[in-house]
Scaffold this active site. Structure first.
Site, PDB file in Angstrom:
ATOM      1  N   ALA A  11       0.819  -1.228   0.000  1.00 34.23           N
ATOM      2  CA  ALA A  11       0.000   0.000   0.000  1.00 34.23           C
ATOM      3  C   ALA A  11       0.844   1.265   0.000  1.00 34.23           C
ATOM      4  CB  ALA A  11      -0.946  -0.008   1.207  1.00 34.23           C
ATOM      5  N   SER A  12       2.165   1.126  -0.178  1.00 35.91           N
ATOM      6  CA  SER A  12       3.013   2.321  -0.148  1.00 35.91           C
ATOM      7  C   SER A  12       2.890   3.148  -1.421  1.00 35.91           C
ATOM      8  CB  SER A  12       4.475   1.907   0.056  1.00 35.91           C
ATOM      9  OG  SER A  12       4.833   0.882  -0.850  1.00 35.91           O
ATOM     10  N   TYR A 153       4.843 -13.267 -15.515  1.00 36.04           N
ATOM     11  CA  TYR A 153       3.857 -12.419 -14.826  1.00 36.04           C
ATOM     12  C   TYR A 153       2.434 -12.926 -15.115  1.00 36.04           C
ATOM     13  CZ  TYR A 153       1.241  -8.173 -13.560  1.00 36.04           C
ATOM     14  OH  TYR A 153       0.351  -7.285 -12.994  1.00 36.04           O
TER      15      TYR A 153
END
Ligand code: NAP
Length: 245
Positions: A11-12, A153
């Site tokens: 969440a940074s 990915y």
């Protein structure tokens, strides 16, 4: 109404930070996880507190089972309760399939898939005990359709959809929902390597003719955590502007 607590991993920055703003702005208590971006996480927590939010920071690396378990224990110590888990932390890498090393492959799975697994496993005893809880995982359109030069990915993001669906069936009888958000192209650091021409080409490919914003994704995550989404589980919601229909 009782104040609910949400734990958001990664969440940074980017989508996770937008989720933190969305939940804090609606009165949720926010447990904000970060790994390396301590300054950004502290600045975000400060911003949300100044706006009246209840926010605590929890540093943990999703690659480490001990750190993930410790993070969840600390969140429960601090807030006594957890209602929502958002498994957002993730990494991406663009490379030719034949250039992917064993280490590259393992790194992507370790953060994206194993990290999601570790977080879900750590919160579930609490959710099952309460017979309530919401889990929201983050996949990608590439996990649905596959992305060239992003095979590793794409494979991690497809695995997250499989995890979401199977876990939804397993924990549904315990009153827990598990849903997935699979965004299209969103303007965050993750797409920082794309050139202006690449972004313009993607924009033109998108029926709604714009690149997504982190807030577009946060809105979907917020909805899946809301009362109104109480009968949804095992679903994949894709905010993508129509680039994948
Ligand atoms: P981002 O801007 O690159 O931010 C990634 C976040 O993940 C950061 O907060 C970072 O924390 C955290 N993270 C990375 N490795 C971690 C680790 N080992 N442990 C804990 N946290 C870790 O990415 P984003 O675009 O916001 O992406 C968020 C999620 O959405 C990812 O799962 C991504 O795959 C998915 N997604 C993104 C897009 C897109 O176009 N941007 C599209 C589809 C899906 P620190 O900086 O503190 O280390």
């Amino acid at each position: 109404m009782e104040q609910k607590t949400v734990l958001i991993t990664g969440a940074s920055r980017g989508i996770g930070a937008a989720c933190a703003r969305r939940f804090a702005g609606s009165g949720y208590r926010v447990a904000l996880n970060y790994c390396r971006s301590e300054e950004a996480a502290q600045a975000l927590a400060e911003e949300l507190r100044l706006a009246g939010g209840t926010v605590e920071l929890f540093q943990a690396d999703m690659r480490d089972t001990g750190q993930v378990t410790h993070m969840v224990d600390n969140v429960l110590d601090k807030f006594c309760q957890l209602d929502i888990l958002v498994c957002n932390a993730g990494i991406a890498r663009q490379q030719l399939f034949t250039d992917i090393s064993d280490q590259d492959w393992r790194d992507l799975f370790n953060v994206n898939v194993d990290g999601t697994f570790r977080c879900c496993r750590a919160v579930l005893p609490h959710f099952i005990h309460r017979k309530a809880g919401r889990i929201i995982t983050l996949s990608s359109i590439w996990g649905i359709t596959g992305g060239s030069c992003e095979v590793a990915y794409s494979a991690t993001k497809a695995a997250i959809i499989g995890l979401t669906k199977a876990l939804a069936k397993e924990v549904g009888p315990s009153g827990i929902t598990v849903n997935c958000v699979a965004p299209g192209v969103i303007d965050t650091d993750m797409n920082g390597a794309l050139t202006a021409e690449d972004l313009e080409a993607l924009r033109l490919e998108t029926p709604l003719e714009r690149i997504g914003r982190p807030e577009d994704v946060a809105e979907c995550v917020y909805f899946l955590a809301s009362e109104g989404a109480g009968f949804l589980t095992g679903q994949v919601l894709s905010p993508n502007g129509g680039i994948l229909i």
